[in-house]
Design a protein around this motif. Structure first.
Motif, short mmCIF file in Angstrom:
data_model
loop_
_atom_site.label_atom_id
_atom_site.label_comp_id
_atom_site.label_asym_id
_atom_site.label_seq_id
_atom_site.Cartn_x
_atom_site.Cartn_y
_atom_site.Cartn_z
N TRP A 1 24.95 122.99 -70.72
CA TRP A 1 24.33 121.89 -69.62
C TRP A 1 23.18 122.53 -69.40
O TRP A 1 22.30 121.75 -69.09
N SER A 2 23.32 123.75 -68.68
CA SER A 2 22.15 124.32 -68.02
C SER A 2 21.07 124.49 -69.01
O SER A 2 19.78 124.20 -68.86
N CYS B 1 20.24 122.44 -71.60
CA CYS B 1 19.69 121.08 -72.02
C CYS B 1 19.06 120.61 -70.86
O CYS B 1 17.83 119.79 -70.86
N LYS B 2 19.46 120.69 -69.72
CA LYS B 2 18.79 120.38 -68.48
C LYS B 2 17.66 121.20 -67.87
O LYS B 2 16.88 120.80 -67.22
N GLN B 3 17.69 122.56 -68.41
CA GLN B 3 16.71 123.30 -67.89
C GLN B 3 16.47 123.35 -66.25
O GLN B 3 15.24 123.63 -65.75
N HIS B 4 17.62 123.45 -65.73
CA HIS B 4 17.62 123.58 -64.32
C HIS B 4 17.41 125.12 -63.76
O HIS B 4 17.75 125.90 -64.55
N GLU C 1 16.54 123.75 -57.90
CA GLU C 1 17.13 122.37 -58.16
C GLU C 1 18.44 122.33 -58.08
O GLU C 1 19.33 123.24 -58.20
N GLY D 1 20.60 120.23 -59.45
CA GLY D 1 21.31 120.36 -60.74
C GLY D 1 22.04 121.61 -61.05
O GLY D 1 23.00 121.82 -61.44
N TYR D 2 21.18 122.73 -60.83
CA TYR D 2 21.73 124.09 -61.16
C TYR D 2 22.70 124.73 -60.34
O TYR D 2 23.83 125.09 -60.72
N ALA E 1 26.03 122.49 -61.36
CA ALA E 1 26.61 123.10 -62.61
C ALA E 1 27.19 124.41 -62.30
O ALA E 1 28.51 124.70 -62.54
#
Length: 129
Positions: free
Chosen positions: A89-90, A92-95, A99, A101-102, A105
């Motif tokens: 996930w991390s 793919c999302k490059q958080h 951020e 999103g990081y 996750a």
């Protein structure tokens, strides 16, 4: 507080201590790099550190050997996959840590591990308490 309730609380505290060391103090660079790859020796080693720590905890709790081996084998499998899912996930999302999103996750990853410990404590209660 009943005797078993106290034992379960002790078990959960010991698992939390183990988790803190295995997840935050004992990771090597190999364990931390390239984790988005499914077949990853570092992640296998990291899950193994968790399993070994849990084995020590369950031995201290006087858990039968076979039950201990079954619980820690299941933990190894689950931990390996929780960490892989977070890494994929991390990646793919490059958080980044700046951020939200990081941190979502990371929170989901840690929540999955905590649910695993509750399941492990439940198994101990069902078959060892």
């Amino acid at each position: 507080m009943g005797d078993v309730t106290g034992q379960i609380l002790i078990l959960l505290v010991l698992l939390q201590i183990k988790h803190m060391f295995a997840d935050f103090y004992l990771q090597t660079p190999r364990m931390l790099s390239g984790r988005e790859t499914y077949v990853h020796l570092g992640r296998a080693e990291h899950a193994g550190v968790h399993a070994l720590g849990s084995m020590i905890v369950f031995v201290l709790m006087g858990t039968p050997v076979l039950l201990t081996l079954l619980i820690v084998a299941a933990e190894w499998i689950v931990h390996f996959h929780i960490d892989w899912a977070k890494a994929r996930w991390s990646m793919c999302k490059q958080h980044t840590p700046s951020e939200a999103g990081y941190w979502r996750a990371t929170g989901a990853d840690q929540f999955g591990h905590q649910l695993t410990y509750l399941a492990m404590a439940w198994a101990w209660w069902m078959w060892a308490a």
